[in-house]
Design a protein around this motif. Structure first.
Motif, PDB file in Angstrom:
ATOM      1  N   ARG A  18       2.912   6.336  -3.287  1.00  0.00           N
ATOM      2  CA  ARG A  18       2.515   4.926  -3.235  1.00  0.00           C
ATOM      3  C   ARG A  18       2.610   4.403  -1.802  1.00  0.00           C
ATOM      4  O   ARG A  18       1.676   3.753  -1.297  1.00  0.00           O
ATOM      5  CB  ARG A  18       3.411   4.105  -4.156  1.00  0.00           C
ATOM      6  CG  ARG A  18       3.165   2.591  -4.064  1.00  0.00           C
ATOM      7  CD  ARG A  18       4.139   1.809  -4.928  1.00  0.00           C
ATOM      8  NE  ARG A  18       5.523   2.110  -4.586  1.00  0.00           N
ATOM      9  CZ  ARG A  18       6.173   1.571  -3.559  1.00  0.00           C
ATOM     10  NH1 ARG A  18       5.558   0.728  -2.744  1.00  0.00           N
ATOM     11  NH2 ARG A  18       7.432   1.898  -3.330  1.00  0.00           N
ATOM     12  N   THR A  19       3.713   4.690  -1.129  1.00  0.00           N
ATOM     13  CA  THR A  19       3.901   4.213   0.241  1.00  0.00           C
ATOM     14  C   THR A  19       2.853   4.793   1.176  1.00  0.00           C
ATOM     15  O   THR A  19       2.291   4.090   2.027  1.00  0.00           O
ATOM     16  CB  THR A  19       5.311   4.580   0.735  1.00  0.00           C
ATOM     17  OG1 THR A  19       6.277   4.000  -0.136  1.00  0.00           O
ATOM     18  CG2 THR A  19       5.542   4.082   2.151  1.00  0.00           C
ATOM     19  N   LEU A  20       2.589   6.069   1.021  1.00  0.00           N
ATOM     20  CA  LEU A  20       1.599   6.734   1.867  1.00  0.00           C
ATOM     21  C   LEU A  20       0.233   6.081   1.725  1.00  0.00           C
ATOM     22  O   LEU A  20      -0.446   5.780   2.720  1.00  0.00           O
ATOM     23  CB  LEU A  20       1.536   8.217   1.489  1.00  0.00           C
ATOM     24  CG  LEU A  20       0.540   9.099   2.221  1.00  0.00           C
ATOM     25  CD1 LEU A  20       0.850   9.122   3.703  1.00  0.00           C
ATOM     26  CD2 LEU A  20       0.571  10.512   1.648  1.00  0.00           C
ATOM     27  N   VAL A  21      -0.191   5.849   0.488  1.00  0.00           N
ATOM     28  CA  VAL A  21      -1.509   5.251   0.249  1.00  0.00           C
ATOM     29  C   VAL A  21      -1.537   3.815   0.756  1.00  0.00           C
ATOM     30  O   VAL A  21      -2.492   3.394   1.428  1.00  0.00           O
ATOM     31  CB  VAL A  21      -1.853   5.317  -1.250  1.00  0.00           C
ATOM     32  CG1 VAL A  21      -3.140   4.555  -1.543  1.00  0.00           C
ATOM     33  CG2 VAL A  21      -1.991   6.775  -1.702  1.00  0.00           C
ATOM     34  N   GLN A  22      -0.507   3.045   0.454  1.00  0.00           N
ATOM     35  CA  GLN A  22      -0.497   1.640   0.857  1.00  0.00           C
ATOM     36  C   GLN A  22      -0.521   1.469   2.374  1.00  0.00           C
ATOM     37  O   GLN A  22      -1.146   0.544   2.894  1.00  0.00           O
ATOM     38  CB  GLN A  22       0.732   0.941   0.266  1.00  0.00           C
ATOM     39  CG  GLN A  22       0.651   0.707  -1.227  1.00  0.00           C
ATOM     40  CD  GLN A  22       1.887   0.030  -1.776  1.00  0.00           C
ATOM     41  OE1 GLN A  22       2.973   0.102  -1.201  1.00  0.00           O
ATOM     42  NE2 GLN A  22       1.738  -0.623  -2.923  1.00  0.00           N
ATOM     43  N   GLN A  23       0.151   2.368   3.090  1.00  0.00           N
ATOM     44  CA  GLN A  23       0.224   2.226   4.549  1.00  0.00           C
ATOM     45  C   GLN A  23      -0.997   2.793   5.262  1.00  0.00           C
ATOM     46  O   GLN A  23      -1.205   2.511   6.447  1.00  0.00           O
ATOM     47  CB  GLN A  23       1.488   2.920   5.067  1.00  0.00           C
ATOM     48  CG  GLN A  23       2.778   2.236   4.638  1.00  0.00           C
ATOM     49  CD  GLN A  23       4.021   2.910   5.211  1.00  0.00           C
ATOM     50  OE1 GLN A  23       3.931   3.963   5.867  1.00  0.00           O
ATOM     51  NE2 GLN A  23       5.174   2.325   4.968  1.00  0.00           N
ATOM     52  N   ALA A  24      -1.797   3.566   4.550  1.00  0.00           N
ATOM     53  CA  ALA A  24      -2.932   4.228   5.201  1.00  0.00           C
ATOM     54  C   ALA A  24      -4.008   3.244   5.640  1.00  0.00           C
ATOM     55  O   ALA A  24      -4.710   3.485   6.631  1.00  0.00           O
ATOM     56  CB  ALA A  24      -3.531   5.274   4.271  1.00  0.00           C
ATOM     57  N   GLY A  25      -4.155   2.135   4.920  1.00  0.00           N
ATOM     58  CA  GLY A  25      -5.220   1.203   5.247  1.00  0.00           C
ATOM     59  C   GLY A  25      -5.154   0.696   6.671  1.00  0.00           C
ATOM     60  O   GLY A  25      -6.176   0.571   7.367  1.00  0.00           O
ATOM     61  N   ASP A  26      -3.953   0.393   7.161  1.00  0.00           N
ATOM     62  CA  ASP A  26      -3.784  -0.132   8.518  1.00  0.00           C
ATOM     63  C   ASP A  26      -3.985   0.938   9.581  1.00  0.00           C
ATOM     64  O   ASP A  26      -4.073   0.610  10.763  1.00  0.00           O
ATOM     65  CB  ASP A  26      -2.389  -0.735   8.677  1.00  0.00           C
ATOM     66  CG  ASP A  26      -2.211  -2.023   7.879  1.00  0.00           C
ATOM     67  OD1 ASP A  26      -3.227  -2.682   7.588  1.00  0.00           O
ATOM     68  OD2 ASP A  26      -1.062  -2.358   7.547  1.00  0.00           O
TER      69      ASP A  26
END
Length: 507
Positions: free
Chosen positions: A255-263
């Motif tokens: 979850r953290t990996l996906v959420q932070q990828a956008g930036d």
């Protein structure tokens, strides 16, 4: 399993020349071993390969050294390799008059026929003498099914910058180096970065920018055109094994990996991950994973497999060799996994692919987020199919129903029609359209949908085709035009028909 210092890479080009001269390549192995022994080796069965390499040729010697991890006489090693350099640099080790491999070197065929080599810890390649078994903390695995799956689904287009997050033995960085001007590879395990350096050097690829650290911490605020990650996604109680256990509770690491990828994505950039996610009591898995998608990104989430918590636990206890331990200790460890799942109300675990694409439409508040289950066989590589999926989503967002009826379409390549019904029946119970490329989808359609798809050759707008179908079926053309755009939209979304951009196809 050796955890000694790793080889130096400066003279890797000379070792590469020797490996190629001996035909120690993916194609060369298949020809030398034969299909049966080659397949057995992939199952960690070594006897057929031992029988096939009883000669003294350089290729026989290299197979025994690196794939079967057997010691060979120094004279044979010297005939196959620059022996003294390889011993001095740490690729090989001398034991009296015998030579053994210090690391696993495994031929790997690139997508365009390149001869590559993946370097990993001994006994940690999938297939070969050691196989996947009991591991020490910090070991680096070779190429497995997850690695090749991610490599196959990755969008391959020329880009300025690519990030391989959690690089391991460097297979994703090696692929990215073929189409990215600059590749950055990160890992929390410094040993993995050393192996990536060796893999790139021995494969003749450009060096990568190697950075140690967790998740996106090593790259700060840098952004990329492509991000790929086969992360340590296993949902386990604790973080015992770096290569698989992320150290966060449940599916929080994914979850953290996906959420932070956008930036960290540039406009139009892709981020592609393998991931596990929990199936929690009272919650749809699609809703859970959709909530991970960051603002400004479209997403395509594909669940490929689901295991209940007992199957999942047994899979990963076997992976780490725990099934060979004392029965009481095994029971205690099994209980710990089930306690963790029970505490999190987890009934099963899903595995699949997550692709993000940063888009203008998503940034404007109109993202396309598709979450689906597709456990069936697909045709790899799928990178072009992934890119086409997002192109279709763009098209559908830009075309309302009226625009769809005015548009021209063609039937996609290798789509066939199947009629399903009882033998001898006058009419089929239903009609199925099936793809033989890409995702190899199948979808049930009614007689209108089948007729529409069958005559799509780009010459007529969709509305005109529907008018003709209405006349043949004695239906009201206005009503048919009103109720059919949704079916057309589905056929476009799943790739059964393709829009003819720019108008009608010339005949």
């Amino acid at each position: 399993m050796s955890m000694s210092s790793l080889p130096a890479s400066a003279r890797a080009p000379r070792l590469r020349e020797a490996l190629l001269a001996a035909d120690f390549t993916a194609d060369g192995l298949l020809e030398r071993l034969g299909a049966s022994a080659y397949a057995a080796l992939a199952r960690s069965e070594t006897v057929p390969a031992l029988r096939a390499t009883r000669g003294d040729s350089p290729l026989d010697t290299l197979v025994r050294l690196f794939l079967l991890q057997r010691s060979v006489p120094a004279a044979l090693a010297a005939a196959a390799l620059p022996l003294e350099e390889c011993v001095e640099d740490g690729w090989l080790a001398r034991e009296g008059d015998l030579i053994r491999a210090a690391v696993d070197v495994r031929p790997y065929g690139g997508p365009e026929g390149q001869d590559w080599f993946i370097v990993s810890d001994l006994g940690c390649a999938v297939g070969g003498a050691g196989g996947i078994g009991s591991h020490e903390e910090g070991v680096v695995l070779g190429v497995g099914g997850a690695s090749t799956t991610l490599a196959g689904i990755t969008v391959r287009r020329p880009v300025a910058s690519a990030l391989d997050l959690g690089t391991g033995s460097g297979i994703q960085a090696l692929h990215a180096a073929q189409h990215a001007t600059q590749v950055t590879a990160t890992d929390v395990n410094p040993r993995a970065l050393d192996f990536t350096r060796l893999t790139l050097a021995l494969s003749g690829a450009a060096p990568a920018d190697l950075r140690e650290g967790s998740l996106f911490e090593p790259v700060g605020d840098l952004t990329y055109d492509l991000i790929v990650s086969n992360p340590p996604f296993v949902i386990s109680p604790g973080a015992r094994l770096t290569y698989r256990d992320g150290g966060m509770g449940g599916d929080d690491l994914c979850r953290t990996l996906v959420q932070q990828a956008g930036d960290r994505l540039n406009d139009g950039g892709y981020a592609q991950f393998l991931a596990n996610w929990q199936h929690v009591e009272g919650e749809e898995w699609q809703d859970r994973v959709r909530a991970w998608v960051p603002e400004g990104c479209d997403a395509w989430i594909v669940q490929r497999e689901v295991q209940d918590v007992t199957q999942y636990t047994e899979l990963w206890l076997r992976d780490s060799g725990d099934h060979r331990m004392d029965p009481a200790a095994y029971t205690e460890r099994y209980e710990a996994w089930l306690d963790e799942f029970e505490a999190r109300s987890t009934e099963a675990v899903g595995f699949g692919w997550i692709t993000l694409r940063k888009s203008v439409a998503a940034a404007a508040g109109n993202p396309s987020v598709v979450a689906e289950e597709w456990p069936h066989s697909v045709e790899q590589p799928l990178g072009s199919a992934v890119e086409a999926h997002f192109a279709r989503q763009d098209y559908l967002r830009e075309h309302d129903d009226a625009a769809l009826l005015a548009a021209h379409f063609t039937l996609a390549e290798e789509v066939v029609q199947e009629q399903v019904g009882l033998p001898g029946a006058e009419d089929p119970e239903h009609v199925v359209l099936r793809q033989h490329r890409g995702m190899r989808r199948a979808t049930k359609v009614d007689s209108v949908g089948a007729g529409f798809a069958g005559v799509c050759d780009g010459s007529l707008p969709a509305g005109r085709i529907l008018d003709a179908i209405a006349q043949l079926m004695a239906e009201d053309p206005v009503l048919l035009r009103d109720r059919t755009p949704q079916a057309i939209r589905l056929l476009v979304e799943e790739g059964f028909i393709e829009p003819v951009l720019g108008g009608a196809r010339e005949r």
